[in-house]
Motif scaffolding. Structure first.
Motif, PDB file in Angstrom:
ATOM      1  N   GLY A  99       0.806  -1.217   0.000  1.00  0.00           N
ATOM      2  CA  GLY A  99       0.000   0.000   0.000  1.00  0.00           C
ATOM      3  C   GLY A  99       0.835   1.260   0.000  1.00  0.00           C
ATOM      4  O   GLY A  99       2.022   1.257  -0.378  1.00  0.00           O
ATOM      5  N   PHE A 100       0.220   2.374   0.449  1.00  0.00           N
ATOM      6  CA  PHE A 100       0.865   3.682   0.433  1.00  0.00           C
ATOM      7  C   PHE A 100       0.930   4.282   1.839  1.00  0.00           C
ATOM      8  O   PHE A 100      -0.006   4.143   2.631  1.00  0.00           O
ATOM      9  N   GLU A 101       2.021   4.956   2.122  1.00  0.00           N
ATOM     10  CA  GLU A 101       2.108   5.783   3.326  1.00  0.00           C
ATOM     11  C   GLU A 101       1.712   7.197   2.929  1.00  0.00           C
ATOM     12  O   GLU A 101       2.308   7.791   2.032  1.00  0.00           O
ATOM     13  N   ILE A 102       0.702   7.742   3.575  1.00  0.00           N
ATOM     14  CA  ILE A 102       0.217   9.088   3.302  1.00  0.00           C
ATOM     15  C   ILE A 102       0.734  10.019   4.396  1.00  0.00           C
ATOM     16  O   ILE A 102       0.700   9.673   5.583  1.00  0.00           O
ATOM     17  N   PHE A 103       1.220  11.201   4.005  1.00  0.00           N
ATOM     18  CA  PHE A 103       1.709  12.148   5.010  1.00  0.00           C
ATOM     19  C   PHE A 103       1.123  13.533   4.780  1.00  0.00           C
ATOM     20  O   PHE A 103       0.867  13.947   3.655  1.00  0.00           O
ATOM     21  N   LYS A 113       6.386  25.722  15.052  1.00  0.00           N
ATOM     22  CA  LYS A 113       6.607  24.283  15.106  1.00  0.00           C
ATOM     23  C   LYS A 113       6.000  23.616  13.875  1.00  0.00           C
ATOM     24  O   LYS A 113       5.040  24.113  13.282  1.00  0.00           O
ATOM     25  N   ARG A 114       6.546  22.468  13.524  1.00  0.00           N
ATOM     26  CA  ARG A 114       6.019  21.664  12.424  1.00  0.00           C
ATOM     27  C   ARG A 114       5.631  20.282  12.941  1.00  0.00           C
ATOM     28  O   ARG A 114       6.230  19.769  13.887  1.00  0.00           O
ATOM     29  N   VAL A 115       4.636  19.692  12.283  1.00  0.00           N
ATOM     30  CA  VAL A 115       4.228  18.323  12.604  1.00  0.00           C
ATOM     31  C   VAL A 115       3.931  17.583  11.314  1.00  0.00           C
ATOM     32  O   VAL A 115       3.380  18.151  10.371  1.00  0.00           O
ATOM     33  N   ARG A 116       4.355  16.336  11.263  1.00  0.00           N
ATOM     34  CA  ARG A 116       4.072  15.486  10.105  1.00  0.00           C
ATOM     35  C   ARG A 116       3.141  14.370  10.563  1.00  0.00           C
ATOM     36  O   ARG A 116       3.513  13.541  11.399  1.00  0.00           O
ATOM     37  N   ILE A 117       1.941  14.371  10.010  1.00  0.00           N
ATOM     38  CA  ILE A 117       0.944  13.366  10.345  1.00  0.00           C
ATOM     39  C   ILE A 117       0.984  12.283   9.282  1.00  0.00           C
ATOM     40  O   ILE A 117       0.863  12.568   8.092  1.00  0.00           O
ATOM     41  N   LYS A 118       1.139  11.025   9.719  1.00  0.00           N
ATOM     42  CA  LYS A 118       1.269   9.919   8.783  1.00  0.00           C
ATOM     43  C   LYS A 118       0.196   8.870   9.019  1.00  0.00           C
ATOM     44  O   LYS A 118      -0.269   8.672  10.145  1.00  0.00           O
ATOM     45  N   THR A 119      -0.171   8.207   7.937  1.00  0.00           N
ATOM     46  CA  THR A 119      -1.078   7.075   8.021  1.00  0.00           C
ATOM     47  C   THR A 119      -0.766   6.119   6.885  1.00  0.00           C
ATOM     48  O   THR A 119       0.019   6.452   5.983  1.00  0.00           O
ATOM     49  N   PHE A 120      -1.365   4.935   6.922  1.00  0.00           N
ATOM     50  CA  PHE A 120      -1.084   3.934   5.887  1.00  0.00           C
ATOM     51  C   PHE A 120      -2.400   3.386   5.345  1.00  0.00           C
ATOM     52  O   PHE A 120      -3.348   3.133   6.098  1.00  0.00           O
ATOM     53  N   ILE A 121      -2.474   3.223   4.017  1.00  0.00           N
ATOM     54  CA  ILE A 121      -3.643   2.642   3.377  1.00  0.00           C
ATOM     55  C   ILE A 121      -3.193   1.548   2.420  1.00  0.00           C
ATOM     56  O   ILE A 121      -2.079   1.581   1.894  1.00  0.00           O
ATOM     57  N   LYS A 122      -4.062   0.578   2.195  1.00  0.00           N
ATOM     58  CA  LYS A 122      -3.787  -0.478   1.222  1.00  0.00           C
ATOM     59  C   LYS A 122      -3.854   0.095  -0.202  1.00  0.00           C
ATOM     60  O   LYS A 122      -4.373   1.189  -0.426  1.00  0.00           O
ATOM     61  N   GLU A 123      -3.358  -0.666  -1.163  1.00  0.00           N
ATOM     62  CA  GLU A 123      -3.218  -0.166  -2.533  1.00  0.00           C
ATOM     63  C   GLU A 123      -4.529   0.367  -3.107  1.00  0.00           C
ATOM     64  O   GLU A 123      -4.555   1.431  -3.724  1.00  0.00           O
ATOM     65  N   LYS A 124      -5.636  -0.325  -2.909  1.00  0.00           N
ATOM     66  CA  LYS A 124      -6.914   0.078  -3.483  1.00  0.00           C
ATOM     67  C   LYS A 124      -7.869   0.660  -2.441  1.00  0.00           C
ATOM     68  O   LYS A 124      -9.044   0.847  -2.723  1.00  0.00           O
TER      69      LYS A 124
END
Length: 269
Positions: A99-103, A113-124
């Motif tokens: 899948g993809f890591e979304i940021f 300040k900065r923040v990076r929010i990440k999540t992961f989803i499957k390919e479809k």
């Protein structure tokens, strides 16, 4: 979509550089090492499930569930004073993780300040649009869909933004050929002149390293410029434009190029 091929031995095939070199990870710090970030994560954890959090290069990184992306960005904007969404995109981990890591990269002008929010989803797997929270997501989400094929739901106009609407595949996926494929080579010829003109015009040269010193506009050449309009139908320039790599008065320690002594390799070593 294209199938992934094993890349375990690609380093051995590349004699000039290691294209698949993975740089060492940067050091990570505990969130408690920064008072402001620690407070932000504490408030966030009271509202949402935080899968992981740490500080990397003086920036807070938070991992969340994909279904919480809209609410989490809203919380950071309204409750934690991160007023700006600077960037959002995807990283192709289909081969490794399917899948993809979304940021999402956010900035607080008041806190600096900065923040990076990440999540992961499957390919479809579909991802909710954050357009209603940050208007800048409009084009960024379209680009993410165009380049990676990530489906974003509730977007006001989810269509390609860089490639033509009928383009095949998504160019930033790791399965996409670096110089395009057959469809890319013939796209402009087919669209402008029709497939019947393929034999007359020929496929598009998509190799960025290709140099043709006799091209139509004289834009690419190894020697001096050929004046526009000069007849080079026989493949030769006038005598006053010899093939050479540096002009007169160039660097003295560099040996002048001699076309007669040059050798063209038939294949790479």
């Amino acid at each position: 979509m294209r199938k992934y091929t094993p890349k375990n031995d690609v380093q051995k095939k590349s004699y000039f550089s290691d294209r698949f070199y993975i740089a060492p990870e940067t050091s990570k710090k505990e969130v408690t090492s920064d008072e402001i970030y620690a407070y932000d994560v504490e408030l966030l954890s009271g509202k949402f499930e935080v899968l992981n959090s740490y500080i990397e290069i003086d920036e807070l990184v938070v991992f969340i569930k994909a279904e919480d992306n809209v609410n989490v960005l809203t919380f950071f904007k309204e409750a934690l004073d991160y007023e700006m969404l600077m960037e959002l995109s995807a990283i192709d981990y289909i081969a490794q993780r399917g899948g993809f890591e979304i940021f999402y990269e956010m900035l607080s002008l008041t806190k600096r300040k900065r923040v990076r929010i990440k999540t992961f989803i499957k390919e479809k797997q579909e991802l909710n649009s954050v357009y209603e929270v940050f208007k800048m997501a409009n084009w960024s989400e379209r680009e993410m869909y165009d380049m990676y094929g990530v489906r974003v739901v509730n977007h006001p106009n989810l269509k390609r933004i860089i490639m033509p609407d009928d383009w095949y595949d998504h160019p930033l996926r790791k399965t996409y050929p670096l110089q395009g494929d057959e469809a890319a080579s013939w796209y402009e010829v087919d669209k402008i002149f029709g497939k019947e003109a393929r034999e007359e015009i020929g496929a598009e040269i998509r190799d960025s390293a290709a140099i043709d010193r006799y091209d139509t506009k004289r834009f690419a050449r190894l020697g001096h410029e050929v004046p526009y309009g000069v007849d080079i139908t026989n493949g030769k320039e006038p005598e006053h434009t010899p093939l050479q790599y540096q002009e007169e008065g160039g660097v003295p320690i560099i040996k002048k190029f001699d076309e007669n002594k040059s050798v063209t390799l038939k294949k790479r070593r």
